[in-house]
Enzyme design. Structure first.
Site, PDB file in Angstrom:
ATOM      1  N   CYS A   1      -3.432   0.568   4.205  1.00  0.00           N
ATOM      2  CA  CYS A   1      -3.909  -0.486   5.115  1.00  0.00           C
ATOM      3  C   CYS A   1      -4.033  -1.837   4.428  1.00  0.00           C
ATOM      4  O   CYS A   1      -4.215  -2.853   5.091  1.00  0.00           O
ATOM      5  CB  CYS A   1      -5.271  -0.122   5.685  1.00  0.00           C
ATOM      6  SG  CYS A   1      -5.210   1.285   6.790  1.00  0.00           S
ATOM      7  N   VAL A   2      -4.001  -1.851   3.114  1.00  0.00           N
ATOM      8  CA  VAL A   2      -4.262  -3.111   2.418  1.00  0.00           C
ATOM      9  C   VAL A   2      -2.963  -3.699   1.888  1.00  0.00           C
ATOM     10  O   VAL A   2      -2.812  -4.891   1.759  1.00  0.00           O
ATOM     11  CB  VAL A   2      -5.240  -2.911   1.238  1.00  0.00           C
ATOM     12  CG1 VAL A   2      -5.674  -4.243   0.675  1.00  0.00           C
ATOM     13  CG2 VAL A   2      -6.442  -2.125   1.689  1.00  0.00           C
TER      14      VAL A   2
END
Lengths: 168, 105
Positions: free
Chosen positions: B104-105
Site C-alpha cells: 500500500c505504500v
C-alpha cells in the site's frame, strides 16, 4: 466533446491522533499512485498533522479506545481489554503510541512528516482550514513545508466540485 | 487479454494487463507496453526505474512499492511521478513485466 475530467478525491482530516492521521495519508498516496488527483483539507484537531511542532508527536490514547486489547501485544487474551483506569495512568499514552509506531514502522510505513512530503512531491494539494487557524492563533509559519494555503470552508467546497469527499 | 503478440513474442497477460510470467519480459516488450501507457520514448531515467524494479523483484519476489522505488531505488518521488505521469504505481509494474503491486505504500 470536452476532455473527461480526472478523478479527484478530497480528504477532510478533522482529528489529530496518529490513527486518524494515517488513513488520508495512505489512501491519498494510493490515489496519487493510480493517477487520481488528491486534495487534503486539515481542520480542527486535524491541523496537528501539519503543525511543525506536533507532526512528529501524534499519539494514540488507550483511554476510551475500545479496540485496545491485550491481544494487540501478542498475548492470548482474546477480547480482554486494557482497563480504562490502567490506560489513564501516566505514561500509558506514550507507551501505546510507541508500541503502535513500532508496529506501523515494521510495515515500512513512513513517519507522518515524511508521508506528507511524499504526498506533496507526488502532486497532492494540502490546505489548512482558516477558521481553525484563526481560532488557534496559527499562521503558515506553524506548518510543515508544502502546504498550499489557508482557505475557508467555502473555498474548499469550490475547489472540490465533482470530487469524491472522504471525512476522517 | 489473455495471450497476445507483442514485440515479436507471444505473451500471456492477466485481466488487468499485467504480464503473467515476468521471465517472458524483454526490453522490446517494455517499449511497446510503455507506448500503451502513453510514454512514447523510454529514457535512461525510465530504464533506471524499470531495471531497479526487475532486480528488486528477483531478490524479493514481489514488485516494489512506490516508496521502495524512491528509497531503495534512489529515484525521488517528484521525478518518479514526472517520468510516469498519471499514476506510476501500476504503470511501472506493467512496463517492467511484473504483477500488480501488492503493497500500500
Amino acid at each position: 466533446m470536452a476532455e473527461e475530467k480526472n478523478r479527484h478525491i478530497a480528504f477532510i482530516c478533522s482529528k489529530g491522533s496518529l490513527d486518524m492521521a494515517l488513513p488520508a495519508l495512505i489512501m491519498g498516496w494510493a490515489a496519487l499512485g493510480n493517477g487520481v488527483d488528491v486534495t487534503i483539507f486539515f481542520t480542527f484537531w486535524g491541523l496537528d498533522i501539519i503543525n511543525k511542532k506536533r507532526v512528529d508527536h501524534l499519539e494514540i490514547a488507550p483511554v476510551a479506545n475500545t479496540s485496545f486489547k491485550f491481544s494487540l501485544m501478542g498475548l492470548p487474551t482474546g477480547n480482554l481489554g486494557i482497563p480504562q483506569l490502567m490506560g489513564a495512568l501516566p505514561g500509558m499514552t506514550a507507551f501505546a503510541t510507541a508500541f503502535m509506531k513500532k508496529k506501523i514502522e515494521d510495515l515500512e510505513v513512513p513517519p507522518v512528516r515524511e508521508y506528507l512530503q511524499m504526498l506533496v512531491d507526488a502532486g497532492a494539494k494540502l490546505y489548512a482550514c482558516k477558521m481553525t487557524v484563526d481560532m488557534m492563533g496559527l499562521t503558515m509559519e506553524d506548518f510543515v513545508e508544502g502546504i498550499q494555503d489557508i482557505v475557508t470552508a467555502g473555498d474548499f467546497i469550490d475547489m472540490t466540485e465533482g470530487a469524491q469527499i472522504i471525512f476522517i | 487479454m489473455p495471450v497476445r503478440e507483442i514485440a515479436g513474442k507471444t505473451v500471456e497477460f492477466d485481466g488487468e494487463g499485467f504480464m503473467v510470467n515476468p521471465d517472458d519480459w524483454t526490453p522490446e516488450i517494455a517499449e511497446e507496453l510503455a507506448k500503451e501507457e502513453g510514454i512514447d520514448q523510454l529514457t535512461d531515467l525510465h530504464w533506471k526505474v524499470i531495471e531497479f524494479c526487475r532486480s528488486d523483484f528477483q531478490t524479493r519476489g514481489e514488485p516494489p512499492t512506490l516508496r521502495r522505488i524512491t528509497k531503495a531505488g534512489g529515484v525521488p518521488t517528484k521525478e518518479l511521478f514526472a517520468l510516469f505521469p498519471k499514476g506510476p504505481a501500476k504503470k511501472v509494474a506493467r512496463i517492467a513485466g511484473l504483477g500488480k503491486p501488492q503493497g500500500c505504500v
